[in-house]
Design a protein around this motif. Sequence first.
Motif, mmCIF file in Angstrom:
data_model
loop_
_atom_site.group_PDB
_atom_site.id
_atom_site.type_symbol
_atom_site.label_atom_id
_atom_site.label_comp_id
_atom_site.label_asym_id
_atom_site.label_seq_id
_atom_site.Cartn_x
_atom_site.Cartn_y
_atom_site.Cartn_z
ATOM 1 N N ARG A 13 0.842 -1.196 0.000
ATOM 2 C CA ARG A 13 0.000 0.000 0.000
ATOM 3 C C ARG A 13 0.874 1.242 0.000
ATOM 4 O O ARG A 13 1.775 1.392 0.821
ATOM 5 N N GLY A 14 0.585 2.154 -0.924
ATOM 6 C CA GLY A 14 1.182 3.480 -0.911
ATOM 7 C C GLY A 14 0.206 4.427 -0.238
ATOM 8 O O GLY A 14 -1.012 4.264 -0.361
ATOM 9 N N ARG A 15 0.750 5.413 0.472
ATOM 10 C CA ARG A 15 -0.141 6.289 1.234
ATOM 11 C C ARG A 15 0.502 7.638 1.485
ATOM 12 O O ARG A 15 1.712 7.771 1.530
ATOM 13 N N ALA A 16 -0.348 8.639 1.666
ATOM 14 C CA ALA A 16 0.077 9.980 2.060
ATOM 15 C C ALA A 16 -0.054 10.105 3.573
ATOM 16 O O ALA A 16 -1.155 9.984 4.111
ATOM 17 N N LEU A 17 1.053 10.345 4.252
ATOM 18 C CA LEU A 17 1.006 10.530 5.707
ATOM 19 C C LEU A 17 0.315 11.829 6.088
ATOM 20 O O LEU A 17 -0.104 11.993 7.228
ATOM 21 N N GLY A 18 0.187 12.747 5.140
ATOM 22 C CA GLY A 18 -0.490 14.013 5.393
ATOM 23 C C GLY A 18 -2.008 13.890 5.401
ATOM 24 O O GLY A 18 -2.701 14.871 5.643
ATOM 25 N N ARG A 19 -2.518 12.710 5.129
ATOM 26 C CA ARG A 19 -3.967 12.464 5.155
ATOM 27 C C ARG A 19 -4.283 11.492 6.274
ATOM 28 O O ARG A 19 -3.413 10.742 6.727
ATOM 29 N N ARG A 62 1.272 -7.007 5.697
ATOM 30 C CA ARG A 62 0.716 -5.788 5.105
ATOM 31 C C ARG A 62 1.762 -4.682 5.167
ATOM 32 O O ARG A 62 1.954 -4.051 6.204
ATOM 33 N N VAL A 63 2.440 -4.461 4.054
ATOM 34 C CA VAL A 63 3.515 -3.469 3.969
ATOM 35 C C VAL A 63 2.958 -2.184 3.364
ATOM 36 O O VAL A 63 2.202 -2.214 2.396
ATOM 37 N N GLU A 64 3.371 -1.076 3.962
ATOM 38 C CA GLU A 64 2.973 0.244 3.496
ATOM 39 C C GLU A 64 4.227 1.068 3.220
ATOM 40 O O GLU A 64 5.207 0.986 3.958
ATOM 41 N N VAL A 65 4.186 1.862 2.148
ATOM 42 C CA VAL A 65 5.234 2.822 1.825
ATOM 43 C C VAL A 65 4.557 4.189 1.815
ATOM 44 O O VAL A 65 3.522 4.358 1.162
ATOM 45 N N ALA A 66 5.126 5.158 2.529
ATOM 46 C CA ALA A 66 4.421 6.431 2.669
ATOM 47 C C ALA A 66 5.384 7.605 2.803
ATOM 48 O O ALA A 66 6.446 7.498 3.418
ATOM 49 N N CYS A 67 4.977 8.727 2.203
ATOM 50 C CA CYS A 67 5.631 10.020 2.393
ATOM 51 C C CYS A 67 4.514 11.020 2.710
ATOM 52 O O CYS A 67 3.354 10.636 2.843
ATOM 53 N N HIS A 68 4.832 12.281 2.789
ATOM 54 C CA HIS A 68 3.799 13.244 3.181
ATOM 55 C C HIS A 68 2.658 13.312 2.171
ATOM 56 O O HIS A 68 1.491 13.262 2.541
ATOM 57 N N GLY A 69 2.965 13.418 0.890
ATOM 58 C CA GLY A 69 1.923 13.574 -0.127
ATOM 59 C C GLY A 69 1.503 12.291 -0.823
ATOM 60 O O GLY A 69 0.467 12.245 -1.483
ATOM 61 N N GLY A 70 2.333 11.242 -0.723
ATOM 62 C CA GLY A 70 1.971 9.949 -1.302
ATOM 63 C C GLY A 70 2.246 9.800 -2.787
ATOM 64 O O GLY A 70 1.784 8.834 -3.388
ATOM 65 N N HIS A 71 3.007 10.732 -3.395
ATOM 66 C CA HIS A 71 3.240 10.639 -4.835
ATOM 67 C C HIS A 71 4.717 10.550 -5.217
ATOM 68 O O HIS A 71 5.132 9.588 -5.841
ATOM 69 N N GLY A 72 5.501 11.571 -4.881
ATOM 70 C CA GLY A 72 6.888 11.621 -5.335
ATOM 71 C C GLY A 72 7.765 10.556 -4.717
ATOM 72 O O GLY A 72 8.226 9.634 -5.404
ATOM 73 N N ARG A 73 8.026 10.672 -3.430
ATOM 74 C CA ARG A 73 8.888 9.704 -2.753
ATOM 75 C C ARG A 73 8.234 8.334 -2.694
ATOM 76 O O ARG A 73 8.887 7.313 -2.939
ATOM 77 N N THR A 74 6.930 8.308 -2.385
ATOM 78 C CA THR A 74 6.217 7.030 -2.322
ATOM 79 C C THR A 74 6.227 6.355 -3.692
ATOM 80 O O THR A 74 6.527 5.169 -3.812
ATOM 81 N N GLY A 75 5.905 7.105 -4.742
ATOM 82 C CA GLY A 75 5.904 6.533 -6.087
ATOM 83 C C GLY A 75 7.272 6.038 -6.504
ATOM 84 O O GLY A 75 7.402 4.984 -7.133
ATOM 85 N N THR A 76 8.310 6.798 -6.145
ATOM 86 C CA THR A 76 9.675 6.396 -6.473
ATOM 87 C C THR A 76 10.024 5.089 -5.768
ATOM 88 O O THR A 76 10.571 4.162 -6.375
ATOM 89 N N ALA A 77 9.699 4.992 -4.486
ATOM 90 C CA ALA A 77 9.978 3.760 -3.735
ATOM 91 C C ALA A 77 9.162 2.586 -4.286
ATOM 92 O O ALA A 77 9.672 1.463 -4.403
ATOM 93 N N LEU A 78 7.895 2.819 -4.638
ATOM 94 C CA LEU A 78 7.079 1.744 -5.215
ATOM 95 C C LEU A 78 7.663 1.287 -6.549
ATOM 96 O O LEU A 78 7.660 0.085 -6.858
ATOM 97 N N ALA A 79 8.152 2.230 -7.358
ATOM 98 C CA ALA A 79 8.775 1.847 -8.627
ATOM 99 C C ALA A 79 10.037 1.016 -8.382
ATOM 100 O O ALA A 79 10.287 0.035 -9.094
ATOM 101 N N CYS A 80 10.813 1.374 -7.362
ATOM 102 C CA CYS A 80 11.997 0.578 -7.028
ATOM 103 C C CYS A 80 11.591 -0.802 -6.501
ATOM 104 O O CYS A 80 12.258 -1.805 -6.802
ATOM 105 N N ARG A 88 0.298 10.484 -10.945
ATOM 106 C CA ARG A 88 1.281 11.516 -10.590
ATOM 107 C C ARG A 88 2.483 10.968 -9.824
ATOM 108 O O ARG A 88 3.336 11.732 -9.357
ATOM 109 N N ALA A 89 2.578 9.659 -9.707
ATOM 110 C CA ALA A 89 3.683 9.048 -8.964
ATOM 111 C C ALA A 89 5.018 9.347 -9.630
ATOM 112 O O ALA A 89 5.092 9.452 -10.853
ATOM 113 N N VAL A 90 6.056 9.478 -8.828
ATOM 114 C CA VAL A 90 7.423 9.772 -9.265
ATOM 115 C C VAL A 90 7.409 11.155 -9.922
ATOM 116 O O VAL A 90 7.279 11.295 -11.123
ATOM 117 N N GLU A 91 7.563 12.190 -9.094
ATOM 118 C CA GLU A 91 7.278 13.560 -9.521
ATOM 119 C C GLU A 91 8.391 14.291 -10.259
ATOM 120 O O GLU A 91 8.098 15.128 -11.106
#
Length: 160
Positions: free
Chosen positions: A36-42, A100-118, A141-144
Amino acid sequence: MTSTPDTSDDGAPREDAPWPPGTPGLLALPSGRLVRGRALGRPLPPGPPPTFAVHLLGAPPPDPGWEHRWVAWPDFRLPRDPAAFTEVLIEAWHRSATGRVEVACHGGHGRTGTALACLAVLDGVAPADAVRFVRERYARRAVETPGQRRFVARFRAPVR
């Protein structure tokens, strides 16, 4: 209370129960592993909590109440320690086979998307295809940033 295959006798989610279908932000990797990718700001979405999380932030996050690793990663940039990031990502990939693994940054797109792509690269997706894979299956909008896209294109899965 009666247990189901995904809950214990007290009704709590089992540690090894997968993410339920329809979980917001869920990315299915080619192997079938779910992350799961997620925005910690939400607010935390409904459903069971992660059993393990990777938090990609410029400063250490507060304790979320479940096992997690922090990767020092300023917004719109790259991980401060790429080798440490790779180690944490390998741990997350292994754990995603049974938890249940989660990857998360503040907005859920740039860093999270980059990590999910890796993670997708670790799971067998070619680095040149990983950004498209995540944008089609997680968030368009992943990987900004151009730097993040280059980071994914150069990411190599270590020999397992």
